[in-house]
Design a protein around this motif. Structure first.
Motif, PDB file in Angstrom:
ATOM      1  N   THR A  92      -8.775 -15.157  -7.676  1.00 47.33           N
ATOM      2  CA  THR A  92      -7.781 -14.085  -7.619  1.00 47.33           C
ATOM      3  C   THR A  92      -8.194 -12.907  -8.489  1.00 47.33           C
ATOM      4  OG1 THR A  92      -6.065 -15.745  -7.324  1.00 47.33           O
ATOM      5  CG2 THR A  92      -5.345 -13.546  -7.971  1.00 47.33           C
ATOM      6  N   SER A  93      -8.068 -11.716  -7.940  1.00 43.92           N
ATOM      7  CA  SER A  93      -8.273 -10.477  -8.693  1.00 43.92           C
ATOM      8  C   SER A  93      -6.995  -9.663  -8.610  1.00 43.92           C
ATOM      9  CB  SER A  93      -9.431  -9.657  -8.108  1.00 43.92           C
ATOM     10  OG  SER A  93     -10.638 -10.368  -8.190  1.00 43.92           O
ATOM     11  N   VAL A  94      -6.362  -9.433  -9.756  1.00 41.16           N
ATOM     12  CA  VAL A  94      -5.150  -8.620  -9.792  1.00 41.16           C
ATOM     13  C   VAL A  94      -5.553  -7.156  -9.624  1.00 41.16           C
ATOM     14  CG1 VAL A  94      -3.223  -7.855 -11.241  1.00 41.16           C
ATOM     15  CG2 VAL A  94      -3.896 -10.265 -11.214  1.00 41.16           C
ATOM     16  N   ILE A  95      -4.800  -6.438  -8.837  1.00 42.19           N
ATOM     17  CA  ILE A  95      -5.075  -5.028  -8.571  1.00 42.19           C
ATOM     18  C   ILE A  95      -4.264  -4.187  -9.560  1.00 42.19           C
ATOM     19  CG2 ILE A  95      -4.851  -3.160  -6.888  1.00 42.19           C
ATOM     20  CD1 ILE A  95      -5.026  -5.343  -4.690  1.00 42.19           C
ATOM     21  N   TYR A  96      -4.949  -3.374 -10.351  1.00 39.37           N
ATOM     22  CA  TYR A  96      -4.252  -2.480 -11.285  1.00 39.37           C
ATOM     23  C   TYR A  96      -3.780  -1.219 -10.588  1.00 39.37           C
ATOM     24  CZ  TYR A  96      -6.074  -5.392 -15.046  1.00 39.37           C
ATOM     25  OH  TYR A  96      -6.365  -6.438 -15.861  1.00 39.37           O
ATOM     26  N   ALA A 131       1.461 -15.138   8.384  1.00 37.50           N
ATOM     27  CA  ALA A 131       2.915 -15.252   8.546  1.00 37.50           C
ATOM     28  C   ALA A 131       3.657 -15.288   7.210  1.00 37.50           C
ATOM     29  CB  ALA A 131       3.243 -16.509   9.352  1.00 37.50           C
ATOM     30  N   LEU A 132       2.940 -15.385   6.105  1.00 40.39           N
ATOM     31  CA  LEU A 132       3.587 -15.450   4.797  1.00 40.39           C
ATOM     32  C   LEU A 132       4.065 -14.062   4.368  1.00 40.39           C
ATOM     33  CD1 LEU A 132       1.101 -17.833   2.961  1.00 40.39           C
ATOM     34  CD2 LEU A 132       3.334 -18.406   3.961  1.00 40.39           C
ATOM     35  N   PRO A 133       5.274 -13.955   3.853  1.00 46.43           N
ATOM     36  CA  PRO A 133       5.814 -12.634   3.500  1.00 46.43           C
ATOM     37  C   PRO A 133       5.055 -11.945   2.369  1.00 46.43           C
ATOM     38  CG  PRO A 133       7.294 -14.382   2.776  1.00 46.43           C
ATOM     39  CD  PRO A 133       6.228 -15.031   3.603  1.00 46.43           C
ATOM     40  N   GLU A 134       4.365 -12.685   1.532  1.00 44.71           N
ATOM     41  CA  GLU A 134       3.613 -12.099   0.427  1.00 44.71           C
ATOM     42  C   GLU A 134       2.327 -11.421   0.885  1.00 44.71           C
ATOM     43  OE1 GLU A 134       5.622 -15.900  -1.037  1.00 44.71           O
ATOM     44  OE2 GLU A 134       4.412 -15.344   0.678  1.00 44.71           O
ATOM     45  N   VAL A 135       1.829 -11.799   2.057  1.00 46.28           N
ATOM     46  CA  VAL A 135       0.517 -11.348   2.519  1.00 46.28           C
ATOM     47  C   VAL A 135       0.635 -10.024   3.273  1.00 46.28           C
ATOM     48  CG1 VAL A 135      -1.465 -11.933   3.970  1.00 46.28           C
ATOM     49  CG2 VAL A 135      -0.357 -13.712   2.597  1.00 46.28           C
ATOM     50  N   LEU A 136      -0.121  -9.031   2.792  1.00 49.92           N
ATOM     51  CA  LEU A 136      -0.150  -7.718   3.436  1.00 49.92           C
ATOM     52  C   LEU A 136      -1.267  -7.629   4.466  1.00 49.92           C
ATOM     53  CD1 LEU A 136       0.296  -5.451   0.283  1.00 49.92           C
ATOM     54  CD2 LEU A 136       2.057  -6.226   1.879  1.00 49.92           C
ATOM     55  N   SER A 137      -2.433  -8.213   4.134  1.00 50.79           N
ATOM     56  CA  SER A 137      -3.594  -8.159   5.023  1.00 50.79           C
ATOM     57  C   SER A 137      -4.398  -9.446   4.901  1.00 50.79           C
ATOM     58  CB  SER A 137      -4.527  -6.994   4.671  1.00 50.79           C
ATOM     59  OG  SER A 137      -3.879  -5.763   4.798  1.00 50.79           O
ATOM     60  N   ASP A 166      10.306  -4.074  -4.910  1.00 49.38           N
ATOM     61  CA  ASP A 166      10.124  -5.022  -6.014  1.00 49.38           C
ATOM     62  C   ASP A 166       8.954  -5.972  -5.751  1.00 49.38           C
ATOM     63  OD1 ASP A 166      10.624  -6.060  -8.525  1.00 49.38           O
ATOM     64  OD2 ASP A 166      12.132  -7.484  -7.809  1.00 49.38           O
ATOM     65  N   ARG A 167       7.873  -5.394  -5.238  1.00 48.10           N
ATOM     66  CA  ARG A 167       6.639  -6.159  -5.008  1.00 48.10           C
ATOM     67  C   ARG A 167       5.468  -5.365  -5.582  1.00 48.10           C
ATOM     68  NH1 ARG A 167       6.447  -7.814   1.169  1.00 48.10           N
ATOM     69  NH2 ARG A 167       4.541  -8.764   0.437  1.00 48.10           N
ATOM     70  N   SER A 168       5.552  -5.015  -6.843  1.00 48.29           N
ATOM     71  CA  SER A 168       4.567  -4.116  -7.440  1.00 48.29           C
ATOM     72  C   SER A 168       3.304  -4.806  -7.931  1.00 48.29           C
ATOM     73  CB  SER A 168       5.205  -3.326  -8.581  1.00 48.29           C
ATOM     74  OG  SER A 168       5.727  -4.204  -9.551  1.00 48.29           O
ATOM     75  N   VAL A 169       3.287  -6.134  -7.994  1.00 51.35           N
ATOM     76  CA  VAL A 169       2.069  -6.846  -8.390  1.00 51.35           C
ATOM     77  C   VAL A 169       1.274  -7.168  -7.126  1.00 51.35           C
ATOM     78  CG1 VAL A 169       1.123  -8.943  -9.441  1.00 51.35           C
ATOM     79  CG2 VAL A 169       3.094  -7.797 -10.478  1.00 51.35           C
ATOM     80  N   GLN A 170       0.077  -6.595  -7.061  1.00 48.78           N
ATOM     81  CA  GLN A 170      -0.806  -6.834  -5.915  1.00 48.78           C
ATOM     82  C   GLN A 170      -2.049  -7.579  -6.382  1.00 48.78           C
ATOM     83  OE1 GLN A 170      -1.430  -3.513  -3.090  1.00 48.78           O
ATOM     84  NE2 GLN A 170      -0.214  -2.326  -4.541  1.00 48.78           N
ATOM     85  N   VAL A 225       3.547  -9.222  -4.652  1.00 51.92           N
ATOM     86  CA  VAL A 225       4.655 -10.069  -5.115  1.00 51.92           C
ATOM     87  C   VAL A 225       5.418  -9.356  -6.220  1.00 51.92           C
ATOM     88  CG1 VAL A 225       3.554 -12.263  -4.478  1.00 51.92           C
ATOM     89  CG2 VAL A 225       3.104 -11.246  -6.711  1.00 51.92           C
ATOM     90  N   GLN A 226       6.513  -9.959  -6.667  1.00 51.78           N
ATOM     91  CA  GLN A 226       7.365  -9.332  -7.680  1.00 51.78           C
ATOM     92  C   GLN A 226       6.725  -9.311  -9.066  1.00 51.78           C
ATOM     93  OE1 GLN A 226      10.792 -11.824  -6.963  1.00 51.78           O
ATOM     94  NE2 GLN A 226      11.926 -10.058  -6.185  1.00 51.78           N
ATOM     95  N   ASP A 227       6.078 -10.408  -9.439  1.00 52.23           N
ATOM     96  CA  ASP A 227       5.537 -10.500 -10.788  1.00 52.23           C
ATOM     97  C   ASP A 227       4.429 -11.548 -10.833  1.00 52.23           C
ATOM     98  OD1 ASP A 227       6.885 -13.030 -10.905  1.00 52.23           O
ATOM     99  OD2 ASP A 227       8.691 -12.024 -11.625  1.00 52.23           O
ATOM    100  N   LEU A 228       3.829 -11.717 -11.990  1.00 48.64           N
ATOM    101  CA  LEU A 228       2.720 -12.664 -12.124  1.00 48.64           C
ATOM    102  C   LEU A 228       3.166 -14.103 -11.909  1.00 48.64           C
ATOM    103  CD1 LEU A 228       0.688 -11.104 -15.061  1.00 48.64           C
ATOM    104  CD2 LEU A 228       0.114 -11.118 -12.623  1.00 48.64           C
TER     105      LEU A 228
END
Length: 149
Positions: free
Chosen positions: A135-139, A88-94, A60-64, A110-113
């Protein structure tokens, strides 16, 4: 690195869970040769680990998004501290420390916008060293394997 090492890397990137016997069969070498080569690649630091490819949408983290961040002052302590904080933030992948007009590039999921907006407002904008972000949302995101050649 020779052709066999490159072939081993290619095969392991396709399927790191395959048995040594299967790897050897695919490469056309003896299992002992495959095992010794893999161990050598691990010892030399070429292979640094084996990882699971996890579906972000299943979590449930489909918004990148990619977030470029500017910090000031540009001192090692500020850079290191901010890098440690965001990593250390859970939202951060890289986390990438970059050159140019931006100082960091963050890849987040993250889960949503609304959660993305909250991350920006509640996490990033509250940091005194952050002077700006974009911020650039990834499609779509496609990950390719590294070609050993």
């Amino acid at each position: 690195m020779d052709e066999l090492d490159s072939a081993i890397l290619g095969e392991l990137q396709k399927d790191a869970r395959q048995t040594n016997r299967e790897l050897a069969r695919r490469l056309g070498v003896a299992p002992s040769t495959a095992l010794e080569r893999v161990r050598s690649l691990e010892r030399r630091g070429v292979i640094r680990g084996y990882h699971a490819d996890v579906s972000l949408s299943a979590l449930d983290r489909s918004v990148q998004a990619l977030i470029s961040v500017q910090v000031r002052p540009l001192h090692r302590q500020v850079i290191d501290s901010f890098q440690d904080f965001v990593a250390a933030l859970p939202e951060v992948l890289s986390v990438f420390v970059v050159a140019g007009s931006d100082d960091f590039l963050l890849h987040v999921a993250v889960q949503d916008l609304d959660r993305l907006h909250a991350f920006l407002i509640d996490r990033l904008s509250k940091r005194k060293e952050v002077t700006g972000f974009k911020t650039s949302v990834i499609y779509r995101h496609t990950r390719s394997t590294l070609s050993p050649h």
